[in-house]
Design a protein around this motif. Structure first.
Motif, PDB file in Angstrom:
ATOM      1  N   VAL A   1     -20.973  26.515   6.168  1.00 37.24           N
ATOM      2  CA  VAL A   1     -20.149  27.471   5.432  1.00 37.24           C
ATOM      3  C   VAL A   1     -19.507  26.795   4.226  1.00 37.24           C
ATOM      4  O   VAL A   1     -19.499  27.347   3.118  1.00 37.24           O
ATOM      5  N   HIS A   2     -18.991  25.598   4.421  1.00 34.68           N
ATOM      6  CA  HIS A   2     -18.383  24.856   3.305  1.00 34.68           C
ATOM      7  C   HIS A   2     -19.433  24.565   2.232  1.00 34.68           C
ATOM      8  O   HIS A   2     -19.167  24.695   1.027  1.00 34.68           O
ATOM      9  N   LYS A   3     -20.636  24.208   2.661  1.00 26.35           N
ATOM     10  CA  LYS A   3     -21.711  23.940   1.707  1.00 26.35           C
ATOM     11  C   LYS A   3     -22.077  25.193   0.923  1.00 26.35           C
ATOM     12  O   LYS A   3     -22.386  25.115  -0.283  1.00 26.35           O
ATOM     13  N   ALA A   4     -22.054  26.354   1.590  1.00 30.47           N
ATOM     14  CA  ALA A   4     -22.340  27.611   0.895  1.00 30.47           C
ATOM     15  C   ALA A   4     -21.283  27.898  -0.165  1.00 30.47           C
ATOM     16  O   ALA A   4     -21.593  28.384  -1.263  1.00 30.47           O
ATOM     17  N   VAL A   5     -20.034  27.585   0.151  1.00 30.05           N
ATOM     18  CA  VAL A   5     -18.951  27.759  -0.818  1.00 30.05           C
ATOM     19  C   VAL A   5     -19.183  26.858  -2.034  1.00 30.05           C
ATOM     20  O   VAL A   5     -19.091  27.304  -3.188  1.00 30.05           O
ATOM     21  N   LEU A   6     -19.494  25.593  -1.790  1.00 27.62           N
ATOM     22  CA  LEU A   6     -19.708  24.650  -2.885  1.00 27.62           C
ATOM     23  C   LEU A   6     -20.901  25.053  -3.746  1.00 27.62           C
ATOM     24  O   LEU A   6     -20.865  24.915  -4.976  1.00 27.62           O
ATOM     25  N   ALA A   7     -21.966  25.552  -3.108  1.00 31.93           N
ATOM     26  CA  ALA A   7     -23.145  25.974  -3.859  1.00 31.93           C
ATOM     27  C   ALA A   7     -22.806  27.139  -4.781  1.00 31.93           C
ATOM     28  O   ALA A   7     -23.235  27.186  -5.944  1.00 31.93           O
ATOM     29  N   HIS A   8     -22.028  28.086  -4.277  1.00 31.16           N
ATOM     30  CA  HIS A   8     -21.616  29.226  -5.104  1.00 31.16           C
ATOM     31  C   HIS A   8     -20.772  28.757  -6.273  1.00 31.16           C
ATOM     32  O   HIS A   8     -20.979  29.181  -7.420  1.00 31.16           O
ATOM     33  N   ARG A   9     -19.827  27.894  -6.004  1.00 27.05           N
ATOM     34  CA  ARG A   9     -18.928  27.442  -7.060  1.00 27.05           C
ATOM     35  C   ARG A   9     -19.669  26.603  -8.105  1.00 27.05           C
ATOM     36  O   ARG A   9     -19.353  26.670  -9.290  1.00 27.05           O
ATOM     37  N   GLN A  10     -20.661  25.835  -7.677  1.00 28.98           N
ATOM     38  CA  GLN A  10     -21.439  25.067  -8.642  1.00 28.98           C
ATOM     39  C   GLN A  10     -22.234  26.008  -9.535  1.00 28.98           C
ATOM     40  O   GLN A  10     -22.325  25.788 -10.755  1.00 28.98           O
ATOM     41  N   TRP A  11     -22.814  27.062  -8.941  1.00 31.46           N
ATOM     42  CA  TRP A  11     -23.525  28.055  -9.753  1.00 31.46           C
ATOM     43  C   TRP A  11     -22.587  28.681 -10.777  1.00 31.46           C
ATOM     44  O   TRP A  11     -22.946  28.830 -11.954  1.00 31.46           O
ATOM     45  N   PHE A  12     -21.372  29.040 -10.354  1.00 29.48           N
ATOM     46  CA  PHE A  12     -20.442  29.689 -11.265  1.00 29.48           C
ATOM     47  C   PHE A  12     -20.048  28.740 -12.394  1.00 29.48           C
ATOM     48  O   PHE A  12     -20.027  29.124 -13.576  1.00 29.48           O
ATOM     49  N   LEU A  13     -19.762  27.492 -12.057  1.00 28.61           N
ATOM     50  CA  LEU A  13     -19.404  26.505 -13.083  1.00 28.61           C
ATOM     51  C   LEU A  13     -20.558  26.315 -14.061  1.00 28.61           C
ATOM     52  O   LEU A  13     -20.350  26.277 -15.279  1.00 28.61           O
ATOM     53  N   ASP A  14     -21.779  26.201 -13.535  1.00 38.64           N
ATOM     54  CA  ASP A  14     -22.946  26.013 -14.405  1.00 38.64           C
ATOM     55  C   ASP A  14     -23.120  27.210 -15.343  1.00 38.64           C
ATOM     56  O   ASP A  14     -23.456  27.042 -16.525  1.00 38.64           O
ATOM     57  N   THR A  15     -22.901  28.408 -14.817  1.00 38.80           N
ATOM     58  CA  THR A  15     -23.064  29.615 -15.618  1.00 38.80           C
ATOM     59  C   THR A  15     -22.037  29.672 -16.747  1.00 38.80           C
ATOM     60  O   THR A  15     -22.372  29.977 -17.897  1.00 38.80           O
ATOM     61  N   VAL A  16     -20.786  29.386 -16.420  1.00 37.12           N
ATOM     62  CA  VAL A  16     -19.740  29.399 -17.439  1.00 37.12           C
ATOM     63  C   VAL A  16     -19.981  28.276 -18.456  1.00 37.12           C
ATOM     64  O   VAL A  16     -19.752  28.457 -19.663  1.00 37.12           O
ATOM     65  N   THR A  17     -20.461  27.142 -17.994  1.00 39.02           N
ATOM     66  CA  THR A  17     -20.786  26.040 -18.914  1.00 39.02           C
ATOM     67  C   THR A  17     -21.849  26.476 -19.916  1.00 39.02           C
ATOM     68  O   THR A  17     -21.741  26.206 -21.122  1.00 39.02           O
ATOM     69  N   GLU A  18     -22.883  27.167 -19.432  1.00 37.37           N
ATOM     70  CA  GLU A  18     -23.938  27.645 -20.325  1.00 37.37           C
ATOM     71  C   GLU A  18     -23.382  28.634 -21.352  1.00 37.37           C
ATOM     72  O   GLU A  18     -23.759  28.600 -22.532  1.00 37.37           O
ATOM     73  N   LEU A  19     -22.489  29.510 -20.918  1.00 39.45           N
ATOM     74  CA  LEU A  19     -21.901  30.477 -21.844  1.00 39.45           C
ATOM     75  C   LEU A  19     -21.057  29.768 -22.906  1.00 39.45           C
ATOM     76  O   LEU A  19     -21.147  30.074 -24.101  1.00 39.45           O
ATOM     77  N   LEU A  20     -20.242  28.821 -22.492  1.00 41.54           N
ATOM     78  CA  LEU A  20     -19.356  28.132 -23.433  1.00 41.54           C
ATOM     79  C   LEU A  20     -20.131  27.194 -24.352  1.00 41.54           C
ATOM     80  O   LEU A  20     -19.663  26.880 -25.456  1.00 41.54           O
ATOM     81  N   ALA A  21     -21.305  26.755 -23.932  1.00 42.20           N
ATOM     82  CA  ALA A  21     -22.130  25.911 -24.801  1.00 42.20           C
ATOM     83  C   ALA A  21     -22.597  26.681 -26.030  1.00 42.20           C
ATOM     84  O   ALA A  21     -22.942  26.081 -27.059  1.00 42.20           O
ATOM     85  N   ARG A  22     -22.585  28.007 -25.931  1.00 44.92           N
ATOM     86  CA  ARG A  22     -22.983  28.854 -27.066  1.00 44.92           C
ATOM     87  C   ARG A  22     -21.815  29.126 -28.014  1.00 44.92           C
ATOM     88  O   ARG A  22     -22.010  29.698 -29.089  1.00 44.92           O
ATOM     89  N   VAL A  23     -20.604  28.728 -27.617  1.00 46.82           N
ATOM     90  CA  VAL A  23     -19.422  29.031 -28.422  1.00 46.82           C
ATOM     91  C   VAL A  23     -19.195  27.979 -29.500  1.00 46.82           C
ATOM     92  O   VAL A  23     -18.827  28.302 -30.627  1.00 46.82           O
ATOM     93  N   GLY A  24     -19.381  26.724 -29.191  1.00 44.91           N
ATOM     94  CA  GLY A  24     -19.097  25.671 -30.164  1.00 44.91           C
ATOM     95  C   GLY A  24     -19.811  24.391 -29.827  1.00 44.91           C
ATOM     96  O   GLY A  24     -20.508  24.286 -28.817  1.00 44.91           O
TER      97      GLY A  24
END
Length: 200
Positions: free
Chosen positions: A123-146
């Motif tokens: 369960v803890h691993k599932a939480v970490l996997a979700h959060r890593q996906w979210f961080l990666d997604t936001v990182t990709e979005l912000l990479a387009r900003v500047g």
């Protein structure tokens, strides 16, 4: 996790998962027993174990449902084909909408992590996997900003989100959302100013 046959999930499985999702989110995971879920889903224990090998399996299915809903929320913001900064703002607005929704009880993943602190637990691993996906997604979005490195700003966004979700079920959600969205605007301004702005 037990795999369902191809095709639509059975009505009993859907009912079990919907019941577990509602109760786990509103009352916590450890406090809810299998007998409660079976009774409220109007199925037998045998039916539950035909679809889920254990309570842990059901918890993982619950988190997978929440993960899919969050991914759909993010996809909705991304597929609007807005400018990069507006896409991040749209994601922030979507998060704020969730905080304002009736029955909001914080982040399901942070709640689950608090109940399953062992980093080796599935369960803890599932939480970490979700959060890593979210961080990666936001990182990709912000990479387009500047041109500035995007990951520090993405971690800042995730921290703003976590704080808003924690406070949103304790204090006035409108005030919390207003503060959160101002924080997102400030983050975007600072990130864009840290490097030359790229075309959206």
């Amino acid at each position: 996790m037990r795999q369902e046959p191809a095709g639509r999930p059975s009505e009993a499985r859907s009912r079990l998962l919907a019941t577990a999702t509602r109760i786990f989110y509103t009352e916590g995971i450890h406090s809810v027993g299998i007998d409660r879920i079976v009774a409220e889903a109007h199925v037998t224990r045998a039916t539950l174990y035909r679809h889920f090998s254990s309570k842990e399996d059901l918890v993982l299915a619950y988190l997978a449902e929440v993960d899919q809903a969050t991914r759909a929320q993010v996809d909705d913001a991304v597929t609007r084909r807005l400018a990069a900064t507006d896409t991040v703002r749209a994601l922030g607005e979507s998060i704020a909408q969730g905080i304002r929704s009736p029955g909001f009880r914080g982040c399901a993943f942070l709640n689950a992590a608090a109940e399953y602190p062992d980093p080796d637990h599935p369960v803890h691993k599932a939480v970490l996997a979700h959060r890593q996906w979210f961080l990666d997604t936001v990182t990709e979005l912000l990479a387009r900003v500047g041109e500035a490195p995007a990951e520090p700003a993405a971690r800042h966004f995730v921290m703003l989100r976590d704080g808003a979700m924690a406070a949103g079920c304790l204090f006035d959600p409108e005030l919390i959302c207003e503060t959160f969205l101002r924080g997102v605007d400030g983050l975007l301004d600072a990130h864009a100013a840290a490097g030359s702005v790229r075309p959206a």
